[in-house]
Design an enzyme around this catalytic site. Structure first.
Site, PDB file in Angstrom:
ATOM      1  CE  LYS A 116       0.730  -4.958   0.875  1.00 56.61           C
ATOM      2  NZ  LYS A 116       1.586  -4.159  -0.034  1.00 56.61           N
ATOM      3  CB  THR A 135      -3.360  -5.439   0.838  1.00 61.32           C
ATOM      4  OG1 THR A 135      -2.297  -5.881   0.486  1.00 61.32           O
ATOM      5  CG2 THR A 135      -3.574  -4.471   2.458  1.00 61.32           C
TER       6      THR A 135
END
Length: 333
Positions: A201, A123
């Site tokens: 994400k 991420t």
């Protein structure tokens, strides 16, 4: 058969490692490397045992032992050595700086990275993702962003949601590893910039942050109004089965006695900051995320950098405790 590598051992990339595996059948990747490796060993038709490199040799050795020894998992001496013998390299690390450092080291392999595919699952910011993609391509390799959604338990059970973005041909090289062994669904953003996947994400993680905030406020409201947390939890179970119910149960004193958090406060802060920075650039005001970030800052003061997002005070202090404290209740219940 392709040689796969994985950098990042632990929940949500908590511990950095590299795992490489030679497969002659479909295999899958995961944010929990232990879950991923167990699924590969159990489900994939392996030509050779997976190879792991970890900065902590002890953790590699523990994983090797748990899987049945060297016949199931071997340990490499360096990242460069593992990457040099691999065709597809997965990375899953805690943040942008870690990913850049590891990719730079991987690109320094003596034999180069021509035709090797890097699959980045962390991420991180879309700009970081796209910059890494360009760096890999300039070195003769290929790059696909493949962030995943799901807690470690979902990784262990092979029920992650995988997002893929990058050139079509490169994406096709990744899809055989994304559904059926570690994933229950794949979102394919074919021929989109790799950063599109990490944008999704980061956006998706704001839903998790908002959910935890809503649950914390709801439970405190239920307690102070006289409704009662157990009554609220019964509603949540009936109306929102799945992750929402699981987080609610943990707030009420369920599964929290852990050596390591499921979602540490520093990782949550990183995700919140990424989302707010991206939203500001797009001219959007994410008010709920700002509230969560403020609570995360207070939680970090109470719990330290590894405090768990929804967990109990005893082992992993929680955002629920911050909301309780603001409402005149004890930080822990």
């Amino acid at each position: 058969m392709p040689q796969l590598s994985w950098i990042g051992l632990g929940n949500m990339g908590r511990i950095e490692a590299l795992i490489s595996v030679r497969a002659c059948g479909p295999t899958r990747a995961d944010i929990s490397v232990q879950g991923m490796i167990r699924n590969i060993v159990a489900k994939a038709n392996l030509e050779a045992p997976p190879v792991v490199f970890n900065r902590s040799v002890q953790r590699s050795e523990e994983l090797q032992t748990s899987l049945g020894g060297p016949d199931k998992l071997s340990i490499a001496g360096s990242i460069e050595d593992a990457v040099s013998q691999s065709d597809v390299i997965f990375t899953s690390l805690a943040g942008d700086a870690s990913v850049v450092e590891v990719i730079d080291k991987a690109l320094g392999c003596p034999n180069g990275v021509k035709d090797k595919l890097f699959v980045e699952t962390s991420t991180i910011l879309p700009s970081t993702t796209n910059a890494l993609a360009e760096k890999v391509r300039s070195a003769g390799g290929e790059f696909v962003a493949a962030p995943v959604f799901g807690a470690p338990a979902m990784a262990d059970s092979g029920k992650l949601v995988v997002v893929l973005a990058g050139p079509s041909a490169a994406v096709d090289r990744v899809t055989p590893y994304c559904e059926g062994i570690i994933g229950r669904a794949t979102i394919i953003l074919r021929d989109r910039d790799p950063g599109t996947a990490t944008l999704l994400k980061v956006t998706g993680n704001t839903f998790v942050l908002a959910m935890v905030e809503a649950l914390a406020e709801g439970h405190v409201f239920a307690e102070k109004s006289g409704l009662g947390p157990h009554v609220l939890h019964s509603f949540i179970e009936a109306m929102f089965p799945g992750p929402v119910t699981a987080y609610s149960a943990r707030m009420m004193g369920g599964d929290y006695m852990r050596d390591q958090p499921l979602f540490s406060v520093d990782l949550a802060r990183k995700d919140a900051n990424h989302a707010l920075n991206l939203a500001e650039g797009a001219g959007v005001d994410l008010k709920i995320v700002k509230v969560v970030r403020a609570h995360l800052e207070e939680l970090r003061t109470e719990a330290g950098p590894t405090g768990d997002l929804p967990g109990q005070l005893t082992m992993c202090p929680r955002i629920y405790g911050v909301v309780r404290k603001e409402s005149g209740l004890d930080f822990s219940n």
